[in-house]
Design an enzyme around this catalytic site. Structure first.
Site: not given
Length: 420
Positions: A258, A273, A345, A348, A386
């Site tokens: 990403r 991130r 988070e 999801s 994460r």
RNA sequence: GGAGGGUUGGCAGAGCGGACGAUUGCACCGGUCUUGAAAACCGGCGUGCCUCGCGGCACCGAGGGUUCGAAUCCCUCACCCUCCGCCA
């Protein structure tokens, strides 16, 4: 893409549902006009083509004397067809472009509100308390020689990292553990392609909307996936699936890439991130009547994965205003991170109903009646980086070592990390 | 990287400018026959769009072109197969 038939059959219901997402009725009116224009052109064109087909057929059977006259007449029809065709092409392009911008209809049970208005449905695990100041994952892992951010930056730039030593072992263990849980629930493990063609990105809805998030190769027209959802969903693109083959359940393991455009200055520390991370992703193709149950199922797998790691987290029902375009409803798992004293988070899961399937053209064969679109759902079983953060921060001890959760220990081959 | 051969309905496989949305076989569904089944025979059997309906239109890997007319001819692209080279 939503079902445009609703625009004709139940315009008020559609408008009401989309109003919850902040969409005004003007957008819908415009699409309806474009649709009417399109349909008018389709029937004009079909009719002219029918005449032309008749005329051409007659030429084949005509005598040589009559031939030339008939050919001239058919040529005139041909011009009409050509001009109608280009009008229709234009009308269709405008119509689909406008229609593609309409987000999915939210589930009536999804809560109202914007980002931050999520409803905490429940928490699980015990919130860790420390009689010392807890460290964050960067301190813990660097001290344990499990993470190298400096060299990640030297070699690849900001938001890249090396996981090494016990950090690398943690990945292998977590991934295999998560895949085992997913398999117990009927998901087939998959290593999918990481480079995909444009068609897969469009079919899954990541292009054109998320173009600025996607890495693209320079000399070939490949895109790097931001999640294996892309290659898993596209697996059944353009397919007509037999009802008895549903549900199709997968657990893909892949790196994810990403660009994180627009996230400058956000979460710059550590591996929360990053541009490249690994993830075990759940994906299901189901009968349209089954997607609500499937969504609960996927959520419960996620909870099982993290409660199995003795993680304290909360389950959040994401409000309508914070849903991605394709989701009708979404649940996040947010783990408590002692290093930043916040719930963040970690997974999801979304029910995209038939919205993604319509673009993908993933359908189910119906014995008596019209074939229908399947429903698709996706959810994170475990995002490696994460999950590592949550595990090391929640299970840390004063001396900087980390207690390995009981269920993970066999996969890791040790009970304590970062011991000297 | 080089040379050749392919891509047609669920599968196999014809068709190579006009009557082809497509011959045929298998599979599948229904019927006749049978105590039941098999065999045989008869019928049905792709997808999407437009239409209240009758019906019409489009699709033979994808996109363009030639033609009054293209599955059939031409161009571009994608994919698959075979051989050679390289390679984990």
């Amino acid at each position: 893409m939503i079902d445009l038939r609703l625009l004709r059959d139940d315009p008020d219901g559609l408008a009401a549902a989309l109003a919850r997402r902040g969409l005004g009725p003007d957008d819908l009116d415009r699409i309806r006009e474009l649709d009417e224009r399109r349909r008018r052109l389709v029937s004009d064109l079909d009719q002219t083509r029918a005449e032309q087909n008749q005329a051409s057929k007659a030429i084949g059977q005509a005598s040589p004397d009559e031939r030339q006259g008939l050919i001239d007449a058919a040529s005139a029809l041909k011009e009409t067809v050509t001009s109608l065709e280009s009008e229709l092409r234009e009308a269709e392009a405008e119509h689909t472009a406008a229609a593609a911008r309409i987000p999915n209809l939210p589930d009536p049970e999804a809560p109202d509100g914007q980002e931050g208005d999520g409803v905490v449905l429940r928490t699980f695990g015990e919130k860790p308390t420390f009689d010392f100041t807890p460290r964050d994952h960067v301190e813990l892992m660097e001290a344990g020689d499990a993470l190298d951010l400096q060299r990640g930056a030297k070699v690849s730039g900001a938001r890249f990292a090396y996981l090494k030593g016990e950090g690398a072992l943690l990945e292998f263990a977590l991934v295999r553990y998560a895949i085992d849980v997913a398999m117990e629930h009927g998901h087939t493990p998959v290593i999918p392609p990481v480079l995909v063609r444009e068609g897969a990105m469009y079919g899954t809805g990541f292009l054109p909307t998320d173009a600025q998030q996607i890495f693209t190769t320079r000399d070939d027209e490949y895109h790097l996936i931001g999640t294996s959802e892309v290659s898993l969903a596209a697996m059944h693109m353009d397919e007509l699936i037999d009802e008895e083959d549903l549900p199709l359940r997968y657990a893909g393991y892949s790196p994810c890439f990403r660009r994180e455009a627009g996230a400058h200055g956000k979460d710059t520390r550590g591996i929360l991130r990053v541009h490249q991370f690994e993830k075990v992703e759940l994906f299901s193709f189901v009968h349209p009547d089954a997607s609500k149950d499937e969504h609960e199922r996927i959520l419960s797998i996620e909870e099982e994965v993290f409660s199995g790691l003795d993680i304290h987290a909360q389950v959040v029902d994401i409000p309508v205003g914070d849903l991605g375009a394709s989701a009708a409803r979404k649940f996040d798992l947010e783990a408590w991170l002692p290093g930043q004293e916040a719930y963040r988070e970690i997974t999801s899961c979304s029910n995209t109903t038939d919205y993604q399937a319509r673009r993908l053209k993933a359908r189910m064969r119906v014995a008596d009646g019209d074939n229908v679109l399947v429903h698709t759902l996706n959810g994170t079983a475990l995002a490696v980086q994460r999950a590592i953060i949550a595990v090391v921060e929640q299970h840390q001890r004063e001396d900087g070592t980390v207690v390995v959760p009981e269920k993970l220990a066999p996969y890791l081959g040790r009970e304590v990390l970062f011991a000297r």
